[in-house]
Design a protein around this motif. Structure first.
Motif, mmCIF file in Angstrom:
data_model
loop_
_atom_site.group_PDB
_atom_site.id
_atom_site.type_symbol
_atom_site.label_atom_id
_atom_site.label_comp_id
_atom_site.label_asym_id
_atom_site.label_seq_id
_atom_site.Cartn_x
_atom_site.Cartn_y
_atom_site.Cartn_z
ATOM 1 N N MET A 1 -28.543 114.367 58.790
ATOM 2 C CA MET A 1 -29.635 114.077 59.665
ATOM 3 C C MET A 1 -29.210 112.984 60.653
ATOM 4 S SD MET A 1 -33.279 112.247 58.914
ATOM 5 C CE MET A 1 -32.741 110.593 59.258
ATOM 6 N N ILE A 2 -29.523 113.170 61.901
ATOM 7 C CA ILE A 2 -29.253 112.178 62.934
ATOM 8 C C ILE A 2 -30.523 111.992 63.748
ATOM 9 C CG2 ILE A 2 -27.938 111.605 64.993
ATOM 10 C CD1 ILE A 2 -25.666 113.312 63.913
ATOM 11 N N ARG A 3 -30.895 110.745 63.958
ATOM 12 C CA ARG A 3 -32.053 110.436 64.797
ATOM 13 C C ARG A 3 -31.680 109.306 65.739
ATOM 14 N NH1 ARG A 3 -38.017 109.134 64.186
ATOM 15 N NH2 ARG A 3 -38.569 109.338 66.377
ATOM 16 N N THR A 4 -31.862 109.501 67.027
ATOM 17 C CA THR A 4 -31.623 108.454 68.016
ATOM 18 C C THR A 4 -32.950 108.057 68.632
ATOM 19 O OG1 THR A 4 -29.394 109.243 68.488
ATOM 20 C CG2 THR A 4 -30.423 107.840 70.141
ATOM 21 N N LEU A 5 -33.199 106.743 68.655
ATOM 22 C CA LEU A 5 -34.418 106.198 69.256
ATOM 23 C C LEU A 5 -34.048 105.322 70.434
ATOM 24 C CD1 LEU A 5 -36.390 104.830 66.174
ATOM 25 C CD2 LEU A 5 -36.942 106.849 67.498
ATOM 26 N N ARG A 6 -34.841 105.407 71.459
ATOM 27 C CA ARG A 6 -34.754 104.458 72.558
ATOM 28 C C ARG A 6 -35.982 103.585 72.413
ATOM 29 N NH1 ARG A 6 -31.497 108.085 73.393
ATOM 30 N NH2 ARG A 6 -29.640 107.989 74.641
ATOM 31 N N THR A 7 -35.765 102.381 71.897
ATOM 32 C CA THR A 7 -36.865 101.507 71.531
ATOM 33 C C THR A 7 -37.164 100.500 72.628
ATOM 34 O OG1 THR A 7 -35.432 99.876 70.462
ATOM 35 C CG2 THR A 7 -36.203 101.718 69.104
ATOM 36 N N GLY A 8 -38.305 99.854 72.513
ATOM 37 C CA GLY A 8 -38.652 98.790 73.436
ATOM 38 C C GLY A 8 -40.096 98.852 73.871
ATOM 39 N N ALA A 9 -40.502 97.835 74.590
ATOM 40 C CA ALA A 9 -41.884 97.737 75.054
ATOM 41 C C ALA A 9 -42.241 98.905 75.974
ATOM 42 C CB ALA A 9 -42.092 96.404 75.759
ATOM 43 N N LYS A 10 -41.304 99.358 76.769
ATOM 44 C CA LYS A 10 -41.586 100.438 77.719
ATOM 45 C C LYS A 10 -41.771 101.791 77.044
ATOM 46 C CE LYS A 10 -39.051 98.142 81.370
ATOM 47 N NZ LYS A 10 -37.782 98.058 82.055
ATOM 48 N N THR A 11 -41.028 102.041 75.951
ATOM 49 C CA THR A 11 -41.124 103.340 75.278
ATOM 50 C C THR A 11 -42.218 103.356 74.216
ATOM 51 O OG1 THR A 11 -39.539 102.786 73.531
ATOM 52 C CG2 THR A 11 -38.649 103.740 75.583
ATOM 53 N N GLY A 12 -42.571 102.177 73.720
ATOM 54 C CA GLY A 12 -43.559 102.108 72.646
ATOM 55 C C GLY A 12 -42.988 102.459 71.287
ATOM 56 N N LEU A 13 -41.694 102.704 71.205
ATOM 57 C CA LEU A 13 -41.051 103.048 69.947
ATOM 58 C C LEU A 13 -40.374 101.818 69.353
ATOM 59 C CD1 LEU A 13 -39.356 106.417 70.971
ATOM 60 C CD2 LEU A 13 -41.481 106.103 69.679
ATOM 61 N N SER A 14 -40.329 101.763 68.028
ATOM 62 C CA SER A 14 -39.620 100.678 67.359
ATOM 63 C C SER A 14 -38.817 101.246 66.200
ATOM 64 C CB SER A 14 -40.594 99.608 66.864
ATOM 65 O OG SER A 14 -41.295 100.066 65.737
ATOM 66 N N VAL A 15 -37.925 100.452 65.708
ATOM 67 C CA VAL A 15 -37.035 100.868 64.626
ATOM 68 C C VAL A 15 -37.605 100.476 63.260
ATOM 69 C CG1 VAL A 15 -35.631 98.764 64.568
ATOM 70 C CG2 VAL A 15 -34.575 100.972 64.053
ATOM 71 N N ASP A 16 -38.774 99.852 63.236
ATOM 72 C CA ASP A 16 -39.340 99.288 62.015
ATOM 73 C C ASP A 16 -39.372 100.249 60.834
ATOM 74 O OD1 ASP A 16 -39.737 97.210 63.731
ATOM 75 O OD2 ASP A 16 -41.918 97.164 63.544
ATOM 76 N N SER A 17 -39.914 101.447 61.029
ATOM 77 C CA SER A 17 -40.078 102.358 59.897
ATOM 78 C C SER A 17 -38.737 102.855 59.367
ATOM 79 C CB SER A 17 -40.983 103.536 60.264
ATOM 80 O OG SER A 17 -40.417 104.274 61.322
ATOM 81 N N ILE A 18 -37.790 103.109 60.249
ATOM 82 C CA ILE A 18 -36.461 103.542 59.802
ATOM 83 C C ILE A 18 -35.769 102.416 59.049
ATOM 84 C CG2 ILE A 18 -34.133 104.179 60.581
ATOM 85 C CD1 ILE A 18 -35.485 105.768 62.838
ATOM 86 N N LEU A 19 -35.819 101.214 59.595
ATOM 87 C CA LEU A 19 -35.165 100.067 58.959
ATOM 88 C C LEU A 19 -35.791 99.769 57.598
ATOM 89 C CD1 LEU A 19 -33.104 97.804 59.085
ATOM 90 C CD2 LEU A 19 -34.786 96.448 60.361
ATOM 91 N N SER A 20 -37.111 99.758 57.506
ATOM 92 C CA SER A 20 -37.742 99.454 56.220
ATOM 93 C C SER A 20 -37.439 100.548 55.193
ATOM 94 C CB SER A 20 -39.244 99.222 56.366
ATOM 95 O OG SER A 20 -39.909 100.382 56.761
ATOM 96 N N ALA A 21 -37.435 101.811 55.606
ATOM 97 C CA ALA A 21 -37.116 102.897 54.673
ATOM 98 C C ALA A 21 -35.681 102.781 54.169
ATOM 99 C CB ALA A 21 -37.342 104.243 55.345
ATOM 100 N N ALA A 22 -34.746 102.481 55.065
ATOM 101 C CA ALA A 22 -33.341 102.335 54.661
ATOM 102 C C ALA A 22 -33.172 101.169 53.689
ATOM 103 C CB ALA A 22 -32.459 102.146 55.888
ATOM 104 N N LEU A 23 -33.809 100.044 53.969
ATOM 105 C CA LEU A 23 -33.669 98.876 53.090
ATOM 106 C C LEU A 23 -34.365 99.091 51.745
ATOM 107 C CD1 LEU A 23 -34.002 96.020 55.712
ATOM 108 C CD2 LEU A 23 -31.935 96.704 54.456
ATOM 109 N N MET A 24 -35.524 99.741 51.747
ATOM 110 C CA MET A 24 -36.186 100.013 50.463
ATOM 111 C C MET A 24 -35.365 100.997 49.630
ATOM 112 S SD MET A 24 -40.267 99.818 51.043
ATOM 113 C CE MET A 24 -40.336 100.954 52.409
ATOM 114 N N ALA A 25 -34.749 101.974 50.267
ATOM 115 C CA ALA A 25 -33.872 102.890 49.533
ATOM 116 C C ALA A 25 -32.712 102.114 48.904
ATOM 117 C CB ALA A 25 -33.351 103.988 50.459
#
Length: 169
Positions: A1-25
């Protein structure tokens, strides 16, 4: 699986959910090695447990949120060798004091004035891109972050990182 995000205030996307899922795993099933490489690191919030969604993971007195240092110390305490590579910059010192103060043999910090790479890498996954592990990097700046699970990329990244920084060279 590969997912690329373009994050930031302009896109409204953040890496929070991916980062928290990876760390909890990682907290549930720690990798043999975990690498965090970033020129600038602050003790950002990485797990939001305000609604009790993860109480079963945290035990009798679950925290409402966890910072990056909390997650890394938990993972290192579970036996994973955690390597943190960052610049010797005053911006990083509060975070570094927190993790180095734990005096865990399984947690190693390297300060490299030339590091510019941004990678978080476990046994079977890799989070890499332009994002520093800071509030600005995770919530404000326009960033490109790729999350890969499975395949050879995580293994190759760990080999490359170990060659560069495990021995302290």
């Amino acid at each position: 699986m590969i997912r690329t995000l373009r994050t930031g205030a302009k896109t409204g996307l953040s890496v929070d959910s991916i980062l928290s899922a990876a760390l909890m795993a990682e907290m549930i099933s720690p990798s043999r090695e975990l690498w965090l490489v970033s020129p600038w690191i602050t003790d950002v919030r990485v797990i939001d447990n305000r609604h009790g969604s993860f109480d079963a993971l945290f035990g009798d007195v679950p925290p409402s949120s966890w910072r990056l240092s909390d997650a890394l110390l938990w993972i290192a305490g579970a036996g994973s060798h955690v390597y943190v590579v960052t610049r010797p910059d005053s911006h990083n010192e509060a975070f570094l004091r927190r993790i180095e103060g734990a005096e865990l043999d399984t947690l190693l910090v390297r300060r490299d004035p030339d590091v510019h790479e941004k990678t978080l890498c476990g046994q079977e996954w890799l989070l890499t891109g332009s994002m520093n592990y800071t509030v600005r990097g995770m919530a404000k700046n326009d960033e490109s972050v790729t999350y890969k699970v499975g395949g050879p990329d995580a293994g190759q990244a760990r080999l490359d990182l170990a060659r560069r920084w495990r021995s302290g060279s």
